[in-house]
Design a protein around this motif. Structure first.
Motif, PDB file in Angstrom:
ATOM      1  N   CYS A 189      34.569  54.741  -0.648  1.00 54.78           N
ATOM      2  CA  CYS A 189      33.330  54.498   0.151  1.00 54.78           C
ATOM      3  C   CYS A 189      33.699  55.003   1.840  1.00 54.78           C
ATOM      4  O   CYS A 189      32.639  55.227   2.212  1.00 54.78           O
ATOM      5  CB  CYS A 189      32.976  53.118  -0.257  1.00 54.78           C
ATOM      6  SG  CYS A 189      34.303  51.975   0.255  1.00 54.78           S
ATOM      7  N   TYR A 208      34.993  63.994  -0.269  1.00 53.95           N
ATOM      8  CA  TYR A 208      34.076  64.107  -1.314  1.00 53.95           C
ATOM      9  C   TYR A 208      33.313  65.402  -1.530  1.00 53.95           C
ATOM     10  O   TYR A 208      33.502  65.930  -2.612  1.00 53.95           O
ATOM     11  CB  TYR A 208      32.717  63.234  -0.753  1.00 53.95           C
ATOM     12  CG  TYR A 208      32.783  61.721  -1.678  1.00 53.95           C
ATOM     13  CD1 TYR A 208      32.873  62.098  -3.059  1.00 53.95           C
ATOM     14  CD2 TYR A 208      32.646  60.783  -0.881  1.00 53.95           C
ATOM     15  CE1 TYR A 208      33.022  60.659  -3.745  1.00 53.95           C
ATOM     16  CE2 TYR A 208      32.552  59.559  -1.349  1.00 53.95           C
ATOM     17  CZ  TYR A 208      32.528  59.487  -2.797  1.00 53.95           C
ATOM     18  OH  TYR A 208      32.824  58.180  -3.682  1.00 53.95           O
ATOM     19  N   ASP A 251      38.762  53.376  -2.981  1.00 52.20           N
ATOM     20  CA  ASP A 251      38.109  52.990  -1.856  1.00 52.20           C
ATOM     21  C   ASP A 251      37.565  54.088  -1.086  1.00 52.20           C
ATOM     22  O   ASP A 251      37.311  54.249   0.120  1.00 52.20           O
ATOM     23  CB  ASP A 251      38.916  52.285  -0.549  1.00 52.20           C
ATOM     24  CG  ASP A 251      39.451  50.939  -1.221  1.00 52.20           C
ATOM     25  OD1 ASP A 251      38.788  50.251  -1.780  1.00 52.20           O
ATOM     26  OD2 ASP A 251      40.604  50.592  -0.928  1.00 52.20           O
ATOM     27  N   ARG A 289      32.702  57.609  -9.409  1.00 54.66           N
ATOM     28  CA  ARG A 289      32.477  56.180  -9.628  1.00 54.66           C
ATOM     29  C   ARG A 289      32.136  55.691  -8.154  1.00 54.66           C
ATOM     30  O   ARG A 289      32.567  56.215  -7.182  1.00 54.66           O
ATOM     31  CB  ARG A 289      33.313  55.455 -10.428  1.00 54.66           C
ATOM     32  CG  ARG A 289      33.364  55.804 -11.848  1.00 54.66           C
ATOM     33  CD  ARG A 289      34.069  54.698 -12.662  1.00 54.66           C
ATOM     34  NE  ARG A 289      33.993  55.226 -14.106  1.00 54.66           N
ATOM     35  CZ  ARG A 289      33.668  54.114 -15.172  1.00 54.66           C
ATOM     36  NH1 ARG A 289      33.841  53.029 -15.081  1.00 54.66           N
ATOM     37  NH2 ARG A 289      33.916  54.685 -16.394  1.00 54.66           N
ATOM     38  N   ASN A 290      31.466  54.417  -8.031  1.00 54.24           N
ATOM     39  CA  ASN A 290      31.316  53.915  -6.771  1.00 54.24           C
ATOM     40  C   ASN A 290      32.635  53.564  -6.151  1.00 54.24           C
ATOM     41  O   ASN A 290      33.468  52.778  -6.827  1.00 54.24           O
ATOM     42  CB  ASN A 290      30.312  52.546  -6.996  1.00 54.24           C
ATOM     43  CG  ASN A 290      30.107  51.974  -5.714  1.00 54.24           C
ATOM     44  OD1 ASN A 290      30.704  52.142  -4.620  1.00 54.24           O
ATOM     45  ND2 ASN A 290      28.743  51.335  -5.695  1.00 54.24           N
ATOM     46  N   SER A 291      33.064  54.283  -5.274  1.00 54.13           N
ATOM     47  CA  SER A 291      34.167  53.893  -4.518  1.00 54.13           C
ATOM     48  C   SER A 291      35.429  54.464  -5.202  1.00 54.13           C
ATOM     49  O   SER A 291      36.828  54.265  -4.825  1.00 54.13           O
ATOM     50  CB  SER A 291      34.421  52.440  -3.842  1.00 54.13           C
ATOM     51  OG  SER A 291      33.483  51.896  -3.335  1.00 54.13           O
TER      52      SER A 291
END
Length: 199
Positions: free
Chosen positions: A99, A117, A97, A165-167
């Motif tokens: 995101c 990040y 998660d 990767r995405n999330s």
């Protein structure tokens, strides 16, 4: 852990697992009951000494660690520093998660240089430290996050790779420490017909 479904899912997916430990700050997680003895529940803040010590008493090394906690940047970074050393060589540390790291509500934001990040983006450069180690000290490069020097496992070169990767962020632990990850150079042949190479 919330209602505990993820541990049941992991128990099904990792059929040969020796033990699965879930940690949650919510006291109501003490009410969760499982049919499998290999599933253990620790209630507390995963970044506290108390919870960390309790987890360590149950098991002090793991092939997989999954951070699906508060999703707050500072917690993500602190959990990684605390628990990545417990990953076995060749094992994997996963953050779910991610995101949320783009949200200011979780201590992040796309321009926040202190976000998780940005922390892991900097660690990408650490995986290539052998190529820039003469230019700047690692302590200076990571001073945004570590005022008193980098953690030992980072300095020793235990981070083998980082995948975004995405999330999801996946960090693989090296099988052995070190920054010279390519190994010895191999040259085939005895003639340099096109370009003369140094011997």
């Amino acid at each position: 852990m919330q209602n505990g479904g993820s541990l049941e899912t992991y128990a099904e997916y990792f059929k040969n697992s020796e033990i699965l430990i879930g940690c949650d700050i919510n006291e109501d997680c003490k009410k969760l009951k499982y049919n499998q003895n290999k599933i253990k529940v620790v209630v507390g803040d995963a970044n506290s000494e108390t919870a960390h010590n309790e987890i360590s008493r149950i098991k002090n090394s793991f092939n997989f660690i999954i951070d699906d906690g508060s999703h707050v940047s500072v917690d993500i970074i602190n959990s990684f520093i605390r628990y990545f050393p417990m990953v076995n060589p060749g094992g994997v540390y996963v953050i779910e998660d991610t995101c949320t790291i783009f949200s200011k509500n979780f201590g992040g934001g796309i321009l926040n240089e202190f976000s998780a990040y940005n922390f892991f983006k900097k660690l990408i450069d650490i995986t290539n430290f052998q190529w820039w180690s003469d230019s700047i000290k690692m302590d200076d490069y990571l001073s945004t996050f570590f005022l008193n020097g980098v953690p030992k496992f980072i300095a020793e070169g235990w981070i083998d790779s980082i995948e975004f990767r995405n999330s999801i962020i996946k960090i693989k632990k090296a099988k052995k420490p070190g920054h010279d990850k390519l190994g010895a150079r191999t040259i085939k042949g005895t003639e340099a017909i096109v370009v003369d190479l140094p011997r």
